[in-house]
Structure formats: structure tokens, C-alpha cells
Design an enzyme around this catalytic site. Structure first.
Site, mmCIF file in Angstrom:
data_model
loop_
_atom_site.group_PDB
_atom_site.id
_atom_site.type_symbol
_atom_site.label_atom_id
_atom_site.label_comp_id
_atom_site.label_asym_id
_atom_site.label_seq_id
_atom_site.Cartn_x
_atom_site.Cartn_y
_atom_site.Cartn_z
ATOM 1 N N ARG A 1 -9.231 -76.481 15.549
ATOM 2 C CA ARG A 1 -8.505 -77.641 15.662
ATOM 3 C C ARG A 1 -9.482 -78.962 15.930
ATOM 4 N NH1 ARG A 1 -3.711 -74.856 18.188
ATOM 5 N NH2 ARG A 1 -1.620 -74.963 15.570
ATOM 6 N N LYS B 1 12.035 -63.755 7.484
ATOM 7 C CA LYS B 1 13.151 -63.764 7.813
ATOM 8 C C LYS B 1 13.265 -64.846 6.845
ATOM 9 C CE LYS B 1 14.472 -62.364 12.626
ATOM 10 N NZ LYS B 1 14.113 -63.046 13.773
ATOM 11 N N GLY C 1 2.654 -71.241 9.797
ATOM 12 C CA GLY C 1 2.466 -70.356 10.584
ATOM 13 C C GLY C 1 1.685 -69.367 10.010
ATOM 14 N N GLY D 1 5.007 -75.668 12.153
ATOM 15 C CA GLY D 1 6.222 -75.871 12.719
ATOM 16 C C GLY D 1 6.984 -77.554 11.372
HETATM 17 P P1 AMP Z 1 7.192 -65.919 9.403
HETATM 18 O O1 AMP Z 1 6.645 -65.954 10.112
HETATM 19 O O2 AMP Z 1 8.018 -66.170 8.638
HETATM 20 O O3 AMP Z 1 6.530 -66.338 7.953
HETATM 21 O O4 AMP Z 1 7.031 -64.011 9.023
HETATM 22 C C1 AMP Z 1 5.288 -62.871 9.307
HETATM 23 C C2 AMP Z 1 5.783 -62.099 9.010
HETATM 24 O O5 AMP Z 1 6.125 -61.674 8.407
HETATM 25 C C3 AMP Z 1 4.597 -61.333 9.482
HETATM 26 O O6 AMP Z 1 4.098 -60.681 10.841
HETATM 27 C C4 AMP Z 1 5.226 -60.396 8.458
HETATM 28 O O7 AMP Z 1 3.983 -59.244 9.175
HETATM 29 C C5 AMP Z 1 6.329 -60.175 8.020
HETATM 30 N N1 AMP Z 1 6.239 -59.583 7.107
HETATM 31 C C6 AMP Z 1 6.376 -59.207 6.161
HETATM 32 N N2 AMP Z 1 6.952 -58.888 4.998
HETATM 33 C C7 AMP Z 1 7.451 -58.195 5.443
HETATM 34 C C8 AMP Z 1 8.388 -56.728 5.402
HETATM 35 N N3 AMP Z 1 7.974 -56.300 4.285
HETATM 36 N N4 AMP Z 1 8.701 -56.083 6.406
HETATM 37 C C9 AMP Z 1 8.848 -56.278 7.867
HETATM 38 N N5 AMP Z 1 7.945 -57.598 8.120
HETATM 39 C C10 AMP Z 1 6.618 -58.086 7.327
#
Ligand code: AMP
Length: 395
Positions: free
Chosen positions: A35, A197, A353, A376
Site C-alpha cells: 500500500r 458464500k 479480498g 470492500g
Molecule cells: P470470499 O471471501 O467469499 O471470496 O471467500 C474466500 C474463501 O472461500 C477462501 O478462504 C477459500 O478457502 C474459501 N473457499 C473457496 N472454495 C471453497 C470450498 N469449496 N469449500 C470451502 N471454502 C472454500
């Protein structure tokens, strides 16, 4: 849109909102200076024109004044990276700060103490913002990471500058890159959304359906879509309450002629750990006791084909549990595909992220066209929201 080039900074003081919210170790040494590096171009441009820079930032989440969150810990690193001595004053408003700013000469840099030592910063307090505004002739916002917050230093301060305000080089590049994906994109356009998610990405998906030709849904998110369509996902993560919404998103995509691609196979594990037993399974035939943790080989090949057809790519979210070496293969393969496409002239933007962490970890950061610095803030722009920090400059 007013940018740095629209101003002459000779003998002017620029009050610059930077994002120096960098990680520190137990000895208060900076462990990742990305940064600070990212703010360099703006600062140097102003100094070279004969201006001076008053830098303001937050660091961490202090409760009142707490020395562990003092920006003095980063002065040495900032001096090293900028190649110019960085002066420091242990307050951001008040007599001491005013005096340090008054004594600042052309070609010099002054870093103010952590803005969040004052509650007024996050509250967007107008009087506090006015005190900060007195530190400069021209206000420059170069902190994309906080552009989605209506804080005193990111937004409220701008009203005290009428026309004398602009985006710094970093924020300009962020805005231009997202614009290149969402509004001025060369077709076909692909968005890759991964991560854990669906719920955190619903608005993003809805907004970008109007902008893209292809959508890859990967990572943990994909299982909600597969289960909603009647597939067996074993112990894979799933948001049951979002299954109907998933079907609705697929319907919307169809109506908008967007081709949606979900992994066809997965690396399945019998435990959520790096040394779990593994097997490759069809994504809709995962038995109980097993969970999908990465994109399988067929999916990687299909995604490679799509990536290579597209001229504009947005990547947000990993394809698997990339933090565990055994399940990083799908995310790494996608990185290679995007690298190849970028070399062939495709514009690729990575942001939000965890995908930023992944591209850095696997060495793709300088192989894609642009890596966004704001998690974000980037997500909110992809959701189609206008960010207060950006609006305040445009007003
Ligand atoms: P996000 O912050 O929503 O972009 O999610 C990122 C996180 O999703 C990372 O920490 C990954 O380990 C997790 N992730 C990705 N694929 C999977 C999966 N198939 N099962 C569980 N966690 C996952």
C-alpha cells in the site's frame, strides 16, 4: 473527473488521503508494504512539481490513542520506499500538527498521526474534517481501500475545497480499471466469481449480469447452485436458504443471454485439512462424508477454454480452499489461464479480498492487467453502488 494532471502543485501543499493501513509484526515492522508502494506515484509527481505532501491515513482499529497503532511505526519504511525523508507529527489536528504543516517546505513530506485516534474520523465529523482541510491547498484522495466510507478524511473533507480536489494516480487507475470492465469493455466479457458464500456476492452477480457474456461460478459458492439443481454435494459448504435465489439468478442469466459455467468436477476431501484423503468426483455426485474443496481437472480445462475466448476478465474469489496447498490447484490453474490470456491482449482485473491474496501468493500479481487495492470498495463498485469518497471529488 479531476485527476492529478489537472493541477500545478508548485509551491502548493497537497493534503493527501493515502491508505497506509499496512500489516505490522510483533516488533512493529511493516510486513507488507504494497500500500505504501501504491501511493508512491502520486507523492513523487507532486514533489517533482515543487509541491509538498501532507499525508493522512488510518492504521488498524484503535480505541482512542494507542501506541501500537501509531503511524510512526511506518515512517522508516515509507522513507525507504519513497526515497525522500518522511517527517512525522504525533497528531493529525491541533497546534502541533498545524505548526508542522506550516513549517513544511516544497519537496518535503509530512505524515500525520493515525486519523482514527479521533472518533470524529469514522463519524464523518464536519469540524474535524475542516481542521484537516486547513493542512492543504489541494485535496487529493488516493485511498481506494476506504473510498466506500463516508469518513471525515475520505469524503467530508472534500466540501472544503470546492474545485481544488482530485483523485490521486492510484485511485484514478482503480476507477479506470473497473470502468474498463463494467462500462467500456471489449467483448466477450467474463466474470469469475469464487469464494465461500453466495450471500456475500448476490448483488454483485445481479449487477454484472447486465455487463458480461460469460459467468464462471466457482469455489464454495457453486455447491448452493448444484444442490438447488438437484445434485448431491455430500458435506460441501452450502447455503440452503439461498438455493431458490441461486435458481432465480440462473434464470436471470438465461434471460440476459449470459452463459453460466459451474465446475463439472471437484477435488473432494474426506476432511477439511491439507492431508485429508482426496478423490476427483463429478460435482453433483459427492457422497456423504466427502466435500468439494477445489475445481477438478475437467473444470480447469473448460475454464481455460472460456478464459482464452474472452477479451475482458474480472476475477473475484478463489476456485477452492487455496490456503491449503493440496486444494490450491484450481486457483493456480485459473491464474495460469488468465496469465496466458493477458499475454494475448485480454484485459484482466483481479479484485476483492481473497483473490488478491491468492494472485500475490502464487506469483500472478504482475501477470494480470491490474490488481485492485480495495476489497470492500471494489465489491461495492461491482455491485453498482457509487462510493462516497469518489462522489465527493466529482461533486
Ligand atoms: P470470499 O471471501 O467469499 O471470496 O471467500 C474466500 C474463501 O472461500 C477462501 O478462504 C477459500 O478457502 C474459501 N473457499 C473457496 N472454495 C471453497 C470450498 N469449496 N469449500 C470451502 N471454502 C472454500
Amino acid at each position: 473527473m479531476k485527476i492529478l494532471k489537472d493541477f500545478n502543485f508548485e509551491n502548493k501543499k497537497a493534503i493527501i488521503r493515502v491508505d497506509f493501513n499496512v500489516p505490522l509484526n510483533d516488533e512493529f515492522k511493516v510486513t507488507d508494504a504494497t500500500r505504501i508502494q501504491a501511493a508512491k506515484s502520486t507523492i513523487i509527481d507532486i514533489l517533482e512539481q515543487g509541491g509538498s505532501c501532507v499525508l493522512m491515513s488510518h492504521l488498524g482499529r484503535p480505541k482512542g490513542v494507542q501506541d501500537q497503532f501509531s503511524l510512526r511505526h511506518i515512517v522508516a519504511k515509507a522513507t525507504e520506499i519513497l526515497g525522500v525523508n518522511v517527517k512525522f507529527v504525533d497528531d493529525c489536528v491541533g497546534e502541533k500538527a498545524d505548526e508542522a504543516v506550516t513549517n513544511l517546505e516544497a519537496g518535503e513530506i509530512l505524515l500525520l498521526e493515525n486519523l482514527r485516534f479521533y472518533d470524529e474520523e469514522k463519524k464523518g465529523d464536519k469540524d474535524f474534517a475542516e481542521k484537516l482541510a486547513k493542512h492543504g491547498d489541494i485535496y487529493v484522495n488516493d485511498a481506494f481501500g476506504t473510498a466506500h466510507r463516508a469518513h471525515a478524511s475520505t469524503t467530508i473533507i472534500a466540501q472544503f475545497f470546492e474545485d481544488n480536489k482530485c483523485f490521486g494516480n492510484l485511485l484514478t487507475r482503480e476507477i479506470e480499471s473497473i470502468d474498463k470492465v463494467l462500462n467500456n469493455s471489449e467483448k466477450p466479457v467474463l466474470a469469475i466469481l469464487g469464494g465461500a458464500k453466495v450471500s456475500s456476492k448476490i448483488t454483485v452477480i445481479e449487477n454484472i449480469l447486465d455487463k458480461v457474456d460469460h459467468l464462471i461460478i466457482g469455489g464454495g459458492m457453486s455447491f448452493t447452485f448444484i444442490k438447488a439443481q438437484g445434485g448431491k454435494i455430500g458435506n460441501s459448504i452450502c447455503e440452503d436458504d439461498k438455493m431458490e435465489l441461486a435458481l432465480d439468478l440462473l434464470k436471470q442469466a438465461k434471460a440476459k443471454n449470459v452463459q453460466v459455467h459451474i465446475p463439472v468436477d471437484v477435488v473432494a476431501a474426506d476432511d477439511f485439512s491439507n492431508d485429508a484423503n482426496q478423490q476427483i468426483l463429478d460435482i453433483d455426485k459427492i457422497p456423504d462424508g466427502w466435500e468439494g474443496v477445489d475445481a477438478g481437472p475437467k473444470s480447469r480445462e473448460i475454464f481455460d477454454g472460456i478464459v482464452n475466448q474472452c477479451k475482458t476478465i474480472l476475477w473475484n474469489g478463489p476456485l477452492g480452499v487455496f490456503e491449503m496447498e493440496s486444494f490450491a490447484g484450481g486457483t493456480i490453474a485459473l491464474g495460469h489461464s488468465i496469465d496466458k490470456a493477458t499475454k494475448n491482449g485480454t484485459f484482466s482485473l483481479v479484485g476483492g479480498g481473497d483473490s488478491v491474496a491468492a494472485v500475490k501468493q502464487f506469483g500472478f500479481a504482475d501477470k494480470v492487467s491490474y490488481v485492485s487495492t480495495g476489497g470492500g470498495a471494489m465489491l461495492e463498485m461491482l455491485e453498482g453502488k457509487s462510493l462516497p469518497g469518489i462522489e465527493a471529488i466529482l461533486k
